[in-house]
Motif scaffolding. Structure first.
Motif, PDB file in Angstrom:
ATOM      1  N   GLN A 117      -2.960 108.756 126.635  1.00 61.84           N
ATOM      2  CA  GLN A 117      -2.648 107.413 126.154  1.00 61.84           C
ATOM      3  C   GLN A 117      -3.256 107.223 124.777  1.00 61.84           C
ATOM      4  O   GLN A 117      -4.423 107.537 124.552  1.00 61.84           O
ATOM      5  N   LEU A 118      -2.447 106.712 123.883  1.00 63.03           N
ATOM      6  CA  LEU A 118      -2.905 106.439 122.533  1.00 63.03           C
ATOM      7  C   LEU A 118      -2.778 104.940 122.279  1.00 63.03           C
ATOM      8  O   LEU A 118      -1.689 104.387 122.372  1.00 63.03           O
ATOM      9  N   PHE A 119      -3.890 104.295 122.004  1.00 62.56           N
ATOM     10  CA  PHE A 119      -3.883 102.846 121.797  1.00 62.56           C
ATOM     11  C   PHE A 119      -3.633 102.549 120.323  1.00 62.56           C
ATOM     12  O   PHE A 119      -4.480 102.793 119.463  1.00 62.56           O
ATOM     13  N   ARG A 120      -2.454 102.022 120.030  1.00 62.70           N
ATOM     14  CA  ARG A 120      -2.064 101.693 118.674  1.00 62.70           C
ATOM     15  C   ARG A 120      -2.132 100.182 118.459  1.00 62.70           C
ATOM     16  O   ARG A 120      -2.421  99.422 119.396  1.00 62.70           O
ATOM     17  N   ASP A 121      -1.874  99.754 117.245  1.00 62.79           N
ATOM     18  CA  ASP A 121      -1.959  98.333 116.920  1.00 62.79           C
ATOM     19  C   ASP A 121      -0.958  97.507 117.722  1.00 62.79           C
ATOM     20  O   ASP A 121      -1.229  96.348 118.065  1.00 62.79           O
ATOM     21  N   VAL A 145       0.509 103.421 124.098  1.00 62.29           N
ATOM     22  CA  VAL A 145       1.634 104.345 124.042  1.00 62.29           C
ATOM     23  C   VAL A 145       1.250 105.615 124.788  1.00 62.29           C
ATOM     24  O   VAL A 145       0.147 106.129 124.637  1.00 62.29           O
ATOM     25  N   VAL A 146       2.169 106.141 125.612  1.00 58.04           N
ATOM     26  CA  VAL A 146       1.957 107.411 126.292  1.00 58.04           C
ATOM     27  C   VAL A 146       2.492 108.526 125.401  1.00 58.04           C
ATOM     28  O   VAL A 146       3.648 108.486 124.966  1.00 58.04           O
ATOM     29  N   VAL A 147       1.651 109.492 125.089  1.00 64.03           N
ATOM     30  CA  VAL A 147       2.035 110.555 124.165  1.00 64.03           C
ATOM     31  C   VAL A 147       1.775 111.919 124.790  1.00 64.03           C
ATOM     32  O   VAL A 147       1.025 112.053 125.762  1.00 64.03           O
ATOM     33  N   THR A 148       2.400 112.933 124.204  1.00 61.23           N
ATOM     34  CA  THR A 148       2.174 114.316 124.586  1.00 61.23           C
ATOM     35  C   THR A 148       1.499 115.036 123.429  1.00 61.23           C
ATOM     36  O   THR A 148       1.925 114.907 122.274  1.00 61.23           O
ATOM     37  N   ALA A 149       0.454 115.778 123.736  1.00 60.32           N
ATOM     38  CA  ALA A 149      -0.235 116.584 122.728  1.00 60.32           C
ATOM     39  C   ALA A 149       0.346 117.991 122.745  1.00 60.32           C
ATOM     40  O   ALA A 149       0.455 118.627 123.794  1.00 60.32           O
TER      41      ALA A 149
END
Length: 205
Positions: free
Chosen positions: A14-18, A22-26
């Motif tokens: 999970q990436l916390f943006r402004d 958002v769920v992301v893949t690395a």
């Protein structure tokens, strides 16, 4: 310009943006090295072969092919516009991508083994009442009798599910980490953790 690179799926996070979570893949994208340059004059088409991932398990022909470039576990070809701009041994890194790019990511989907039509093809199944005690997850009719007297090829039925080549298109790049060779992309990409991925810019052949 080389039109793609090889990578490995690291996992999801999970990436916390402004604008919210958002769920992301690395994805570990590279570094890759050019192991062969193919030209239209010699091979009939223009392409480059990239090597990714170190290994010691190479036979003599493979070692001879790679020469002093390195010992790579994975070799894949990518199309290229100008072969003169590419040299054997050249390093291809994640810096070819930037935040906001759209990618097409190809991988091998997770294998699910033998699956029925409800799981494999999202069939609704049979009625749950009126005496239908064993039809809940059955496929129903798969063809007529006298005519055509056979089951058509391609009929959706139970069988092996997953473990096939899948391409997810128009995946957006959120962040690029040059130091760790990482791409953070929005959403999911095919395959399990540590699965091999082919990464290309969307709209590029």
């Amino acid at each position: 310009m080389i039109k793609g690179t090889i990578g490995r799926k690291i996992g999801m996070m999970q990436l916390f943006r402004d604008d919210g979570e958002v769920v992301v893949t690395a994805i570990e994208a590279g570094p890759c090295f050019v192991t062969q340059v193919k030209t239209e004059a010699k091979d009939g088409y223009n392409a480059v072969q990239l090597g990714f991932g170190e290994t010691k398990l190479l036979n003599s022909p493979q070692k001879g092919h790679l020469k002093e470039i390195g010992q790579f576990k994975h070799l894949r070809e990518f199309s290229v516009d100008d072969v003169d701009s590419v040299q054997v041994g050249q390093k291809i890194d994640v810096d070819m991508f930037k935040s906001g790019d759209l990618l097409n990511v190809t991988g091998i989907s997770k294998g699910k083994g033998f699956a029925g039509v409800v799981k494999r093809h999202h069939f609704a199944g049979g009625p749950k009442t009126h005496g239908q005690s064993d039809r809940h997850r059955a496929p129903g009719s798969i063809g007529a009798t006298t005519s055509p007297g056979r089951v058509f090829k391609g009929t959706r039925m139970a069988g092996h599910m997953g473990d096939r080549r899948v391409t997810t298109r128009n995946i957006k790049v959120l962040e690029v980490d040059l130091d760790r060779h990482l791409l953070l992309v929005k959403g999911a990409v095919p395959g399990a953790r540590k699965g091999l991925l082919l990464i290309k810019k969307a709209g590029v052949g």
